[in-house]
Design a protein around this motif. Structure first.
Motif, PDB file in Angstrom:
ATOM      1  N   ILE A 191       0.759  -1.247   0.027  1.00 37.01           N
ATOM      2  CA  ILE A 191       0.049  -0.052   0.085  1.00 37.01           C
ATOM      3  C   ILE A 191       0.910   1.189   0.010  1.00 37.01           C
ATOM      4  N   GLN A 192       1.898   1.091   0.752  1.00 40.11           N
ATOM      5  CA  GLN A 192       2.891   2.446   0.823  1.00 40.11           C
ATOM      6  C   GLN A 192       4.206   1.805   1.264  1.00 40.11           C
ATOM      7  N   GLU A 193       5.141   2.056   0.544  1.00 45.60           N
ATOM      8  CA  GLU A 193       6.736   1.656   0.673  1.00 45.60           C
ATOM      9  C   GLU A 193       7.633   2.736   0.673  1.00 45.60           C
ATOM     10  N   GLU A 194       7.266   3.626   1.102  1.00 48.57           N
ATOM     11  CA  GLU A 194       8.292   5.126   1.399  1.00 48.57           C
ATOM     12  C   GLU A 194       7.854   6.018   2.383  1.00 48.57           C
ATOM     13  N   GLY A 195       8.670   6.951   2.962  1.00 45.63           N
ATOM     14  CA  GLY A 195       8.412   7.731   4.025  1.00 45.63           C
ATOM     15  C   GLY A 195       8.408   7.191   5.232  1.00 45.63           C
ATOM     16  N   ALA A 196       7.643   7.737   6.152  1.00 43.45           N
ATOM     17  CA  ALA A 196       7.663   7.376   7.563  1.00 43.45           C
ATOM     18  C   ALA A 196       6.995   5.883   8.165  1.00 43.45           C
ATOM     19  N   VAL A 197       6.040   5.380   7.186  1.00 44.57           N
ATOM     20  CA  VAL A 197       5.262   4.389   7.176  1.00 44.57           C
ATOM     21  C   VAL A 197       5.346   3.564   6.091  1.00 44.57           C
ATOM     22  N   PHE A 198       5.742   2.155   6.270  1.00 46.75           N
ATOM     23  CA  PHE A 198       5.491   1.382   5.520  1.00 46.75           C
ATOM     24  C   PHE A 198       4.155   0.345   5.741  1.00 46.75           C
ATOM     25  N   LEU A 199       3.180   0.010   4.649  1.00 48.14           N
ATOM     26  CA  LEU A 199       2.044  -0.498   4.741  1.00 48.14           C
ATOM     27  C   LEU A 199       1.809  -1.620   3.663  1.00 48.14           C
ATOM     28  N   ALA A 200       1.314  -2.734   4.252  1.00 48.85           N
ATOM     29  CA  ALA A 200       1.003  -3.653   3.129  1.00 48.85           C
ATOM     30  C   ALA A 200       0.007  -4.451   3.645  1.00 48.85           C
ATOM     31  N   LYS A 201      -1.083  -5.354   2.631  1.00 53.56           N
ATOM     32  CA  LYS A 201      -2.020  -6.175   3.103  1.00 53.56           C
ATOM     33  C   LYS A 201      -1.279  -7.577   2.711  1.00 53.56           C
ATOM     34  N   VAL A 202      -1.540  -8.450   3.831  1.00 51.71           N
ATOM     35  CA  VAL A 202      -0.933  -9.719   3.678  1.00 51.71           C
ATOM     36  C   VAL A 202      -2.182 -10.798   3.705  1.00 51.71           C
ATOM     37  N   THR A 203      -2.310 -11.506   2.682  1.00 50.36           N
ATOM     38  CA  THR A 203      -3.662 -12.276   2.231  1.00 50.36           C
ATOM     39  C   THR A 203      -3.165 -13.684   2.311  1.00 50.36           C
ATOM     40  N   ASP A 204      -3.848 -14.446   3.491  1.00 48.20           N
ATOM     41  CA  ASP A 204      -3.620 -15.883   3.624  1.00 48.20           C
ATOM     42  C   ASP A 204      -4.397 -16.886   2.545  1.00 48.20           C
ATOM     43  N   ASP A 205      -4.525 -18.115   2.715  1.00 46.01           N
ATOM     44  CA  ASP A 205      -5.078 -18.885   1.785  1.00 46.01           C
ATOM     45  C   ASP A 205      -6.588 -19.073   1.892  1.00 46.01           C
ATOM     46  N   ARG A 206      -6.902 -18.240   3.029  1.00 43.18           N
ATOM     47  CA  ARG A 206      -8.532 -18.187   3.172  1.00 43.18           C
ATOM     48  C   ARG A 206      -9.200 -16.888   2.526  1.00 43.18           C
ATOM     49  N   ASN A 207      -8.139 -16.122   1.917  1.00 43.61           N
ATOM     50  CA  ASN A 207      -8.166 -14.890   1.209  1.00 43.61           C
ATOM     51  C   ASN A 207      -8.777 -13.906   2.181  1.00 43.61           C
ATOM     52  N   ILE A 208      -8.067 -14.066   3.386  1.00 45.12           N
ATOM     53  CA  ILE A 208      -8.540 -12.819   4.473  1.00 45.12           C
ATOM     54  C   ILE A 208      -6.976 -11.839   4.580  1.00 45.12           C
ATOM     55  N   PRO A 209      -7.337 -10.753   4.225  1.00 44.50           N
ATOM     56  CA  PRO A 209      -6.094  -9.700   4.230  1.00 44.50           C
ATOM     57  C   PRO A 209      -5.857  -9.072   5.650  1.00 44.50           C
ATOM     58  N   LYS A 210      -4.744  -9.061   5.980  1.00 42.70           N
ATOM     59  CA  LYS A 210      -4.366  -8.659   7.380  1.00 42.70           C
ATOM     60  C   LYS A 210      -3.383  -7.326   7.213  1.00 42.70           C
ATOM     61  N   SER A 211      -3.404  -6.360   7.825  1.00 42.55           N
ATOM     62  CA  SER A 211      -2.455  -5.197   7.776  1.00 42.55           C
ATOM     63  C   SER A 211      -1.192  -5.485   8.302  1.00 42.55           C
ATOM     64  N   LEU A 212      -0.370  -5.007   7.526  1.00 44.40           N
ATOM     65  CA  LEU A 212       1.250  -5.345   8.016  1.00 44.40           C
ATOM     66  C   LEU A 212       1.811  -4.056   8.000  1.00 44.40           C
ATOM     67  N   MET A 213       2.261  -3.327   9.184  1.00 48.46           N
ATOM     68  CA  MET A 213       2.760  -2.019   9.161  1.00 48.46           C
ATOM     69  C   MET A 213       4.319  -1.886   9.553  1.00 48.46           C
ATOM     70  N   MET A 214       4.986  -0.936   9.110  1.00 45.92           N
ATOM     71  CA  MET A 214       6.325  -0.809   9.767  1.00 45.92           C
ATOM     72  C   MET A 214       6.546   0.834   9.976  1.00 45.92           C
ATOM     73  N   THR A 215       7.082   1.177  11.082  1.00 46.93           N
ATOM     74  CA  THR A 215       7.366   2.484  11.235  1.00 46.93           C
ATOM     75  C   THR A 215       8.601   2.804  12.162  1.00 46.93           C
ATOM     76  N   SER A 216       8.935   3.763  12.401  1.00 48.27           N
ATOM     77  CA  SER A 216      10.343   4.141  13.258  1.00 48.27           C
ATOM     78  C   SER A 216       9.780   4.492  14.500  1.00 48.27           C
ATOM     79  N   TRP A 217      10.752   4.426  15.397  1.00 53.48           N
ATOM     80  CA  TRP A 217      10.495   4.863  16.625  1.00 53.48           C
ATOM     81  C   TRP A 217      10.291   6.240  16.786  1.00 53.48           C
ATOM     82  N   GLY A 218      11.238   6.939  16.038  1.00 54.66           N
ATOM     83  CA  GLY A 218      11.023   8.294  16.112  1.00 54.66           C
ATOM     84  C   GLY A 218       9.670   8.750  15.579  1.00 54.66           C
ATOM     85  N   TYR A 219       9.045   8.332  14.454  1.00 53.90           N
ATOM     86  CA  TYR A 219       7.873   8.599  13.900  1.00 53.90           C
ATOM     87  C   TYR A 219       6.707   8.145  15.000  1.00 53.90           C
TER      88      TYR A 219
END
Length: 358
Positions: free
Chosen positions: A134-162
């Protein structure tokens, strides 16, 4: 009780667990603070509680944020220098409820975001999960991870500072100075831990022979300065000293048979304060005649030298040995030695003087 007092009161806490407990302490004070994290994920829910280091058979989650129905809605994993565990991220994602919006969040040092994100993506795709960025630059990285049941879950990464800046802004908007102070204390704790983190190696750093050559040059300067001081007749060299634990290599001297100093390459001071790789410190004397009472009077040294480059920390004085740029070795040695000679002459003239100093 402040977050710092909360952390220090538990002497068993250190490194990542300390930051985890502190963050849980902050989030549990105001539901709006959790809302600041949820907004980054575009998730809305009524907060239940925040639990730190909750373990099951497969994993131990740093922070679990529950909704009012007792469902796990946000899992937070805090990282500094440690790598991913075998359970991350798949086992953590599988813990999230199927029927509700939920997310796994990694809070990491800013300099590690790219490398950890790539590893998370590889692990998800290696287990047959669809990884939609969904987003792969800046202060927040965000993606949807979908399993074999076709259920998406959010995966986010950010820094301590932000992450902490978002919490601080939320506390400011609420007018809660107490929580803001707690967040600032956690900022200080995470900065210290972030500074000590192992940064991912780059190919140029591993293979660049110039880095090794330059470090050898710095060590050679210490010997050159020692000989220059001895030739001036003001220095007696004591035993060389080094410590892998404290990251230094150097030499103790007695200047004018009165003042004990240490000169050396300190990776710790260099990393902490920049300025130069070579540093001089004022050391405890080897006998009573050194520094009068066996140890330096720092206040008197400051008044005598009036040196704005000296750094005061932990009850000690640290004087950077500034190195002449774009010059041949002999010129660099001569310039550095001259600055130490000038310092030694001032100490010799005024340190034992009976008259008070301005």
């Amino acid at each position: 009780m402040s977050v710092l007092a909360h952390v220090i009161s538990n002497s068993k806490l250190q490194d990542e667990p300390a930051a985890t407990q502190a963050l849980a302490f902050i989030l549990n004070q105001e539901s709006a603070l959790v809302g600041a994290i949820a907004r980054m994920l575009h998730i809305k829910f009524e907060l239940g509680q925040v639990v730190a280091e909750e373990a099951d058979k497969e994993s131990r989650v740093d922070l679990t944020i529950y909704d009012s129905e007792g469902k796990e809605r946000i899992l937070i994993e805090n990282k500094f220098w440690a790598g991913l565990t075998e359970a991350q991220p798949i086992s953590y994602i599988d813990k999230l409820p199927q029927e509700k919006e939920s997310a796994l969040v990694f809070i990491v040092p800013e300099k590690r975001m790219q490398t950890i994100w790539i590893e998370l993506k590889d692990r998800c795709q290696g287990r047959g999960r669809k990884f939609q960025v969904i987003q792969e630059e800046g202060a927040v990285f965000l993606a949807k991870v979908t399993d074999d049941r076709n259920i998406p879950k959010s995966l986010m990464m950010t820094s301590w500072g932000y992450a902490l800046s978002q919490l601080s802004e939320q506390a400011l908007s609420m007018g809660n100075e107490s929580i803001k102070r707690d967040i600032l204390q956690l900022c200080g704790l995470t900065k210290k831990m972030d500074d000590d983190a192992f940064l991912p190696l780059r190919a140029c750093e591993v293979s660049d022979q110039q880095i090794a050559r330059r470090i050898v040059n710095y060590l050679g300067l210490i010997d050159g300065i020692k000989k220059a001081l001895q030739n001036k007749g003001i220095a007696e060299a004591l035993s060389p000293s080094s410590s892998l634990k404290e990251w230094y290599f150097g030499q103790e001297f007695i200047l004018h048979d009165k003042f004990v100093v240490w000169l050396g390459l300190s990776f710790r001071y260099w990393k902490e304060w920049g300025k130069t790789p070579l540093w001089l410190t004022f050391e405890k004397g080897k006998k009573a005649s050194h520094w009068s009472n066996d140890k330096p009077d720092n206040k008197r040294i400051e008044k005598i030298l009036k040196d704005p480059t000296i750094i005061k920390a932990g009850g000690h004085l640290y004087r950077p040995v500034l190195l002449k740029i774009a010059s041949e070795r002999e010129s660099v040695v001569r310039d550095a030695a001259s600055s130490i000679v000038e310092m030694a002459e001032k100490l010799n003239q005024y340190y034992y003087a009976d008259r008070p100093l301005d």
